[in-house]
Design a protein around this motif. Structure first.
Motif, PDB file in Angstrom:
ATOM      1  N   ASN A 181       0.839  -1.178   0.000  1.00  0.00           N
ATOM      2  CA  ASN A 181       0.000   0.000   0.000  1.00  0.00           C
ATOM      3  C   ASN A 181       0.887   1.245   0.000  1.00  0.00           C
ATOM      4  O   ASN A 181       1.752   1.408   0.845  1.00  0.00           O
ATOM      5  CB  ASN A 181      -0.900  -0.019   1.241  1.00  0.00           C
ATOM      6  N   GLY A 182       0.661   2.141  -0.975  1.00  0.00           N
ATOM      7  CA  GLY A 182       1.552   3.281  -1.143  1.00  0.00           C
ATOM      8  C   GLY A 182       1.594   4.188   0.068  1.00  0.00           C
ATOM      9  O   GLY A 182       2.672   4.650   0.481  1.00  0.00           O
ATOM     10  N   TYR A 183       0.439   4.450   0.680  1.00  0.00           N
ATOM     11  CA  TYR A 183       0.402   5.344   1.844  1.00  0.00           C
ATOM     12  C   TYR A 183       1.197   4.755   3.003  1.00  0.00           C
ATOM     13  O   TYR A 183       1.983   5.452   3.654  1.00  0.00           O
ATOM     14  CB  TYR A 183      -1.044   5.574   2.280  1.00  0.00           C
ATOM     15  N   LEU A 184       1.018   3.467   3.266  1.00  0.00           N
ATOM     16  CA  LEU A 184       1.712   2.853   4.392  1.00  0.00           C
ATOM     17  C   LEU A 184       3.221   2.779   4.141  1.00  0.00           C
ATOM     18  O   LEU A 184       4.024   2.961   5.065  1.00  0.00           O
ATOM     19  CB  LEU A 184       1.147   1.458   4.664  1.00  0.00           C
ATOM     20  N   CYS A 185       3.614   2.519   2.888  1.00  0.00           N
ATOM     21  CA  CYS A 185       5.043   2.471   2.593  1.00  0.00           C
ATOM     22  C   CYS A 185       5.687   3.838   2.781  1.00  0.00           C
ATOM     23  O   CYS A 185       6.807   3.955   3.297  1.00  0.00           O
ATOM     24  CB  CYS A 185       5.268   1.968   1.172  1.00  0.00           C
ATOM     25  N   ILE A 186       4.973   4.878   2.357  1.00  0.00           N
ATOM     26  CA  ILE A 186       5.499   6.232   2.558  1.00  0.00           C
ATOM     27  C   ILE A 186       5.602   6.527   4.049  1.00  0.00           C
ATOM     28  O   ILE A 186       6.550   7.186   4.499  1.00  0.00           O
ATOM     29  CB  ILE A 186       4.604   7.256   1.826  1.00  0.00           C
ATOM     30  N   ALA A 187       4.627   6.040   4.822  1.00  0.00           N
ATOM     31  CA  ALA A 187       4.689   6.258   6.270  1.00  0.00           C
ATOM     32  C   ALA A 187       5.921   5.592   6.870  1.00  0.00           C
ATOM     33  O   ALA A 187       6.595   6.176   7.730  1.00  0.00           O
ATOM     34  CB  ALA A 187       3.424   5.717   6.939  1.00  0.00           C
ATOM     35  N   VAL A 188       6.232   4.381   6.430  1.00  0.00           N
ATOM     36  CA  VAL A 188       7.421   3.693   6.940  1.00  0.00           C
ATOM     37  C   VAL A 188       8.681   4.472   6.609  1.00  0.00           C
ATOM     38  O   VAL A 188       9.530   4.721   7.468  1.00  0.00           O
ATOM     39  CB  VAL A 188       7.503   2.255   6.361  1.00  0.00           C
ATOM     40  N   ALA A 189       8.796   4.887   5.342  1.00  0.00           N
ATOM     41  CA  ALA A 189      10.012   5.590   4.932  1.00  0.00           C
ATOM     42  C   ALA A 189      10.151   6.922   5.663  1.00  0.00           C
ATOM     43  O   ALA A 189      11.229   7.278   6.158  1.00  0.00           O
ATOM     44  CB  ALA A 189       9.997   5.813   3.419  1.00  0.00           C
ATOM     45  N   ALA A 190       9.055   7.681   5.747  1.00  0.00           N
ATOM     46  CA  ALA A 190       9.118   8.986   6.407  1.00  0.00           C
ATOM     47  C   ALA A 190       9.407   8.831   7.897  1.00  0.00           C
ATOM     48  O   ALA A 190      10.179   9.602   8.478  1.00  0.00           O
ATOM     49  CB  ALA A 190       7.794   9.729   6.201  1.00  0.00           C
ATOM     50  N   GLY A 191       8.791   7.841   8.524  1.00  0.00           N
ATOM     51  CA  GLY A 191       9.055   7.613   9.946  1.00  0.00           C
ATOM     52  C   GLY A 191      10.500   7.243  10.194  1.00  0.00           C
ATOM     53  O   GLY A 191      11.120   7.710  11.161  1.00  0.00           O
ATOM     54  N   ALA A 192      11.060   6.388   9.323  1.00  0.00           N
ATOM     55  CA  ALA A 192      12.466   6.009   9.475  1.00  0.00           C
ATOM     56  C   ALA A 192      13.372   7.221   9.330  1.00  0.00           C
ATOM     57  O   ALA A 192      14.304   7.423  10.105  1.00  0.00           O
ATOM     58  CB  ALA A 192      12.841   4.940   8.450  1.00  0.00           C
ATOM     59  N   GLY A 193      13.078   8.056   8.316  1.00  0.00           N
ATOM     60  CA  GLY A 193      13.908   9.239   8.112  1.00  0.00           C
ATOM     61  C   GLY A 193      13.818  10.207   9.266  1.00  0.00           C
ATOM     62  O   GLY A 193      14.835  10.729   9.746  1.00  0.00           O
ATOM     63  N   THR A 194      12.601  10.464   9.741  1.00  0.00           N
ATOM     64  CA  THR A 194      12.432  11.398  10.857  1.00  0.00           C
ATOM     65  C   THR A 194      13.069  10.849  12.129  1.00  0.00           C
ATOM     66  O   THR A 194      13.717  11.587  12.873  1.00  0.00           O
ATOM     67  CB  THR A 194      10.941  11.650  11.111  1.00  0.00           C
TER      68      THR A 194
END
Lengths: 143, 190
Positions: B157-170
Motif C-alpha cells: 500500500n503506497g500510503y503505508l510504505c510512505i509512512a514507513v520511509a518517512a518515519g524512518a527518516g524522521t
C-alpha cells in the motif's frame, strides 16, 4: 503467489508496468536488481564515510572557533561565532537523513523483489550485494 | 491484463480458513469484494494507492475509510520512528555498559623473519549481567518491530510504505543527531 523458490521467465516486480514475459526481459530485470543491490551497499558504506568526514571537519572547525572566541572575547562582535558551524552541522545531518530514507526504501524494494520467490532475481540480489560490498571500500575510500 | 496470470497462481496459503473449493480466479479486479467467507483477500504484488479493504498485520484490523487510513499512517509513522530510536538507544546502552576490556597478545611472524606482537582488544560483558539481559530483551523487541515494518511494507500500500520511509527518516534525524555529537566528543582521540 508461490511460496518456494522457482525458476521462471515471467515475473511482475514492484510496479504494474514492470511486467516481464521473456528471457531477455528477465535478464534485463536481473541486471537492474543487481545494480540496485550494488547501490544499496554503496549507500550503506557512503553514509558511514560521510558521517566520519563531517565529524572530522566539524571538530577541527569548532576547535578553531573556540580559539577565536577566546581571543576576541574582549572586543565582542555582533554575530555569534557558533552559528555557522551549527548550521553546517544541521544541513549535514539533514542530508544524512535523506540518504537514510533512500537506504531504507531501496532496502525494502530489494526485500520485495526477493519476495517474488523468483530464483534469478534472488541470485541477482545476492550477486549485486557481493559486488557492491566488494567495490564499496576501495572505490569510496579514495577521494 | 497483467494481473490475470497472478490470479491463477495465487494460492490460499496465507488464509487458512478457506477451503480449496472456493479458490477460483473468477474476478479480474485486484480487490476481491465478497465472494467468500472469512478472510478472502488477495495479496497485492505491485504498489497501489488505496484505502478500502486494506488488511494490516492482524486479523480484523482492516482499513476501510480515509480516516482509518490516516490513523494507520500516523501509527506506522510512529512505529518506524520508535524503531530508529530503539536502535540508537541500544547502541548508547552498549557503549555505556561495556565493563571489561581484555587484551591478549600473540606472536606473529613479520617480514625478514622477525617476530611481531599482535595485540587483540576484546570488549565484552558478563553473560548474566543486567545490561546484557536488557540488551537481549531490547534486541527481541527490535527484531519483532523490524519484522512488523517489513510486513507493513509488504502490503504494497503506497500510503503505508510512505509512512514507513518517512518515519524512518524522521526517527534517524531526531535520534541520531545527539548520537553523532556524542561520538564527536568522546571518540576524537585517534
Amino acid at each position: 503467489m508461490e511460496t518456494h523458490f522457482f525458476f521462471s521467465d515471467k515475473v511482475v516486480l514492484l510496479f504494474d508496468f514492470w511486467d516481464v514475459q521473456s528471457p531477455a526481459g528477465m535478464a534485463l530485470s536481473v541486471l537492474v536488481i543487481l545494480l540496485l543491490s550494488v547501490l544499496y551497499e554503496s549507500i550503506k558504506f557512503g553514509k558511514a564515510k560521510l558521517l566520519h568526514q563531517n565529524l572530522v571537519s566539524m571538530s577541527t572547525c569548532t576547535s578553531q572557533q573556540n580559539e577565536e572566541t577566546d581571543q576576541s572575547s574582549s572586543s565582542s562582535s555582533e554575530l555569534p561565532p557558533a552559528s555557522t558551524p551549527r548550521l553546517r552541522w544541521f544541513l549535514c545531518h539533514f542530508g544524512q537523513s535523506l540518504i537514510h530514507i533512500a537506504q531504507v526504501v531501496i532496502g525494502y524494494f530489494i526485500m520485495l523483489a526477493v519476495m517474488s520467490y523468483n530464483t534469478w532475481i534472488f541470485l541477482g540480489v545476492v550477486l549485486g550485494s557481493a559486488v557492491g560490498y566488494y567495490l564499496a571500500y576501495p572505490l569510496l575510500s579514495i577521494g | 491484463m497483467s494481473h490475470s496470470h497472478h490470479m491463477m497462481t495465487n494460492s490460499v496459503d496465507h488464509t487458512s480458513t478457506m477451503p480449496p473449493s472456493h479458490h477460483h480466479p473468477a474476478t479480474a479486479a485486484s480487490h476481491l469484494h465478497g465472494g467468500g467467507d472469512g478472510n478472502m483477500m488477495m495479496m497485492h504484488m505491485t504498489f497501489y494507492f488505496g484505502y478500502t479493504n486494506v488488511e494490516l498485520l492482524f486479523y480484523g484490523l482492516v482499513i476501510n475509510t480515509a480516516g482509518e487510513m490516516a490513523g494507520a499512517f500516523v501509527g506506522v509513522f510512529l512505529l518506524a520512528m520508535f524503531y530508529e530510536g530503539l536502535k540508537i538507544a541500544r547502541e548508547g546502552l552498549l557503549r555505556k555498559s561495556q565493563v571489561s576490556i581484555r587484551y591478549n597478545s600473540m606472536p606473529v611472524p613479520g617480514p625478514n623473519g622477525t617476530i611481531l606482537m599482535e595485540t587483540h582488544k576484546t570488549v565484552g560483558q558478563q553473560m548474566l549481567s543486567f545490561p546484557h539481559l536488557l540488551q537481549t530483551v531490547l534486541h527481541i523487541i527490535q527484531v519483532v518491530i523490524s519484522y512488523f515494518l517489513m510486513l507493513i511494507f509488504m502490503t504494497y500500500n503506497g500510503y503505508l510504505c510512505i509512512a514507513v520511509a518517512a518515519g524512518a527518516g524522521t526517527g534517524y534525524f531526531l535520534f541520531s543527531w545527539k548520537k553523532a555529537v556524542v561520538v564527536d566528543i568522546t571518540e576524537h582521540c585517534h
